[in-house]
Design an enzyme around this catalytic site. Structure first.
Site, PDB file in Angstrom:
ATOM      1  N   SER A 188      27.123 -39.505  48.546  1.00  0.00           N
ATOM      2  CA  SER A 188      26.193 -40.592  48.877  1.00  0.00           C
ATOM      3  C   SER A 188      26.843 -41.506  49.915  1.00  0.00           C
ATOM      4  CB  SER A 188      25.896 -41.387  47.604  1.00  0.00           C
ATOM      5  OG  SER A 188      25.213 -42.569  47.914  1.00  0.00           O
ATOM      6  N   TYR A 219      28.756 -46.209  40.223  1.00  0.00           N
ATOM      7  CA  TYR A 219      28.109 -45.124  40.988  1.00  0.00           C
ATOM      8  C   TYR A 219      28.830 -44.936  42.322  1.00  0.00           C
ATOM      9  CZ  TYR A 219      24.231 -42.476  43.156  1.00  0.00           C
ATOM     10  OH  TYR A 219      23.460 -41.527  43.778  1.00  0.00           O
TER      11      TYR A 219
HETATM   12  P1  NAD Z   1      16.593 -37.641  40.312  1.00  0.00           P
HETATM   13  O1  NAD Z   1      16.846 -38.648  39.239  1.00  0.00           O
HETATM   14  O2  NAD Z   1      15.211 -37.481  40.847  1.00  0.00           O
HETATM   15  O3  NAD Z   1      17.102 -36.212  39.801  1.00  0.00           O
HETATM   16  C1  NAD Z   1      18.244 -36.040  39.029  1.00  0.00           C
HETATM   17  C2  NAD Z   1      17.952 -34.926  38.027  1.00  0.00           C
HETATM   18  O4  NAD Z   1      19.145 -34.696  37.272  1.00  0.00           O
HETATM   19  C3  NAD Z   1      16.845 -35.283  37.023  1.00  0.00           C
HETATM   20  O5  NAD Z   1      15.847 -34.284  37.014  1.00  0.00           O
HETATM   21  C4  NAD Z   1      17.588 -35.361  35.687  1.00  0.00           C
HETATM   22  O6  NAD Z   1      16.793 -34.925  34.587  1.00  0.00           O
HETATM   23  C5  NAD Z   1      18.756 -34.442  35.931  1.00  0.00           C
HETATM   24  N1  NAD Z   1      19.867 -34.728  35.014  1.00  0.00           N
HETATM   25  C6  NAD Z   1      20.327 -35.939  34.618  1.00  0.00           C
HETATM   26  N2  NAD Z   1      21.329 -35.781  33.749  1.00  0.00           N
HETATM   27  C7  NAD Z   1      21.512 -34.442  33.599  1.00  0.00           C
HETATM   28  C8  NAD Z   1      22.402 -33.669  32.819  1.00  0.00           C
HETATM   29  N3  NAD Z   1      23.311 -34.230  32.014  1.00  0.00           N
HETATM   30  N4  NAD Z   1      22.324 -32.328  32.910  1.00  0.00           N
HETATM   31  C9  NAD Z   1      21.398 -31.735  33.714  1.00  0.00           C
HETATM   32  N5  NAD Z   1      20.520 -32.424  34.463  1.00  0.00           N
HETATM   33  C10 NAD Z   1      20.583 -33.769  34.400  1.00  0.00           C
HETATM   34  O7  NAD Z   1      17.637 -37.953  41.448  1.00  0.00           O
HETATM   35  P2  NAD Z   1      17.599 -37.597  43.003  1.00  0.00           P
HETATM   36  O8  NAD Z   1      17.220 -38.832  43.729  1.00  0.00           O
HETATM   37  O9  NAD Z   1      16.859 -36.342  43.259  1.00  0.00           O
HETATM   38  O10 NAD Z   1      19.155 -37.363  43.244  1.00  0.00           O
HETATM   39  C11 NAD Z   1      19.762 -36.074  43.256  1.00  0.00           C
HETATM   40  C12 NAD Z   1      21.219 -36.249  43.644  1.00  0.00           C
HETATM   41  O11 NAD Z   1      21.302 -36.894  44.905  1.00  0.00           O
HETATM   42  C13 NAD Z   1      22.009 -37.117  42.668  1.00  0.00           C
HETATM   43  O12 NAD Z   1      23.326 -36.618  42.587  1.00  0.00           O
HETATM   44  C14 NAD Z   1      22.005 -38.464  43.327  1.00  0.00           C
HETATM   45  O13 NAD Z   1      23.100 -39.236  42.907  1.00  0.00           O
HETATM   46  C15 NAD Z   1      22.116 -38.056  44.783  1.00  0.00           C
HETATM   47  N6  NAD Z   1      21.654 -39.043  45.770  1.00  0.00           N
HETATM   48  C16 NAD Z   1      20.381 -39.536  45.724  1.00  0.00           C
HETATM   49  C17 NAD Z   1      19.980 -40.442  46.704  1.00  0.00           C
HETATM   50  C18 NAD Z   1      18.578 -41.017  46.699  1.00  0.00           C
HETATM   51  O14 NAD Z   1      18.323 -41.954  47.459  1.00  0.00           O
HETATM   52  N7  NAD Z   1      17.653 -40.494  45.905  1.00  0.00           N
HETATM   53  C19 NAD Z   1      20.853 -40.829  47.703  1.00  0.00           C
HETATM   54  C20 NAD Z   1      22.143 -40.308  47.710  1.00  0.00           C
HETATM   55  C21 NAD Z   1      22.528 -39.402  46.749  1.00  0.00           C
END
Ligand code: NAD
Length: 280
Positions: A163, A176
């Site tokens: 991130s 985070y």
């Molecule tokens: P999201 O919350 O939509 O998806 C995360 C998924 O992980 C969910 O479906 C959740 O059920 C699953 N999850 C949570 N705990 C779990 C576990 N213990 N075992 C298996 N699955 C589990 O998040 P997102 O926005 O799609 O983010 C995806 C990745 O990208 C993450 O690593 C997040 O930190 C990273 N990220 C997101 C953003 C953003 O702006 N959305 C920016 C930078 C990085």
């Protein structure tokens, strides 16, 4: 879905954790459309079942599995099922991750904290632990379980999700930010550790995206940016948020053994220039 460019992943077994979520759901869809056999893993089974059904409608291969990235037992069980259903893993996307309110302060700066607000001093150790575990162990454990398939066949690719906050921490979310810095660091460690085995390991560092979960934090009811999203946009030279579809070009590139054959250990920012900009 419109793919960024044509690339053929036919026959590749792609394991995606967190595939029930926004970003990794799109990645899973994109790999299935590009010919891969996708194993969509999530702790939320209905979310990945919905994704798998969507792919089936399009005659693409995507199977749903309930898995907890923090339980090696659960991952090993799913690994055995994937071996039977699809074959050994060629490509692992470590997508499960995220923040938690228990590890978030209400204010950006301590001196602005008001009575009753959660400050740095109120952060719960369990909340901090949860965020570190989900992002770091949640990347390490699936890699332990699925990279064995790759090492045996002396080829494969791991993609982690870091991130923007890994470069410079964002206010309010110390755990985070630290956990994603650890993910970037671990990406380099894995790249070096596996370099002689034929496995490449890289990461993407997405910038700021608008999703249903954060829309209310980023925009006021009249559609104007909130104070925090105004700061984000000012700090982003391209002056806009990133769309989740814009991650796919970088993801495909880093996962394509021909295009990125000598690329391992990089963390690719996909952020409209945010990480490059000092603010001046
Ligand atoms: P999201 O919350 O939509 O998806 C995360 C998924 O992980 C969910 O479906 C959740 O059920 C699953 N999850 C949570 N705990 C779990 C576990 N213990 N075992 C298996 N699955 C589990 O998040 P997102 O926005 O799609 O983010 C995806 C990745 O990208 C993450 O690593 C997040 O930190 C990273 N990220 C997101 C953003 C953003 O702006 N959305 C920016 C930078 C990085």
């Amino acid at each position: 879905m419109e793919l960024p460019y044509k690339v053929d992943f036919t026959g590749k077994v792609v394991v995606v954790t967190g595939a029930g979520g926004v970003l990794c759901g799109d990645m899973a869809r994109a790999f299935a459309q590009a010919g891969a056999k996708v194993a969509a893993l999530d702790i939320n089974l209905p979310a990945v079942e919905e994704l798998a059904a969507e792919c089936r409608e399009l005659n693409e291969t995507c199977l749903a599995y309930k898995a907890d990235v923090l339980s090696k037992e659960s991952l090993e069980d799913v690994h055995q099922r994937i071996l039977k259903d699809l074959g050994p893993c060629d490509l692992l996307i470590n997508g499960a991750g995220g923040n938690n309110p228990r590890a978030t302060t209400d204010n950006e700066y301590q001196h602005e904290a008001k009575e009753g607000q959660k400050t740095f001093f109120d952060l719960e150790p369990e909340g901090v632990d949860f965020v570190f575990k989900l992002n770091f162990q949640g990347t390490l454990l699936p890699t332990q379980v699925f990279a064995g398939d790759m090492a045996e066949r002396k080829r494969g690719c791991i993609l982690n999700i870091s991130s923007m906050n890994a470069y410079v921490p964002l206010t309010k979310i110390p755990a985070y930010s630290g956990a994603k810095a650890a993910v970037s660091n671990f990406t380099q460690w894995l790249a070096v550790h596996f370099a002689g085995t034929g496995i490449r390991c890289n990461a993407i560092a997405p910038g700021f995206l608008v999703s249903d979960q954060n829309r209310a934090l980023l925009f006021n009811e009249d559609g104007s940016p909130t104070t925090r999203s105004g700061k984000i946009l000012t700090g982003t030279p391209m002056g806009r948020f990133v769309d989740s579809s814009e991650l796919l070009g970088g993801v495909f590139f880093l996962c394509d053994d021909r295009a990125a054959s000598a690329i391992t250990g990089v963390v690719l920012p996909i952020d409209g220039g945010f990480a490059a900009y000092s603010g001046v």
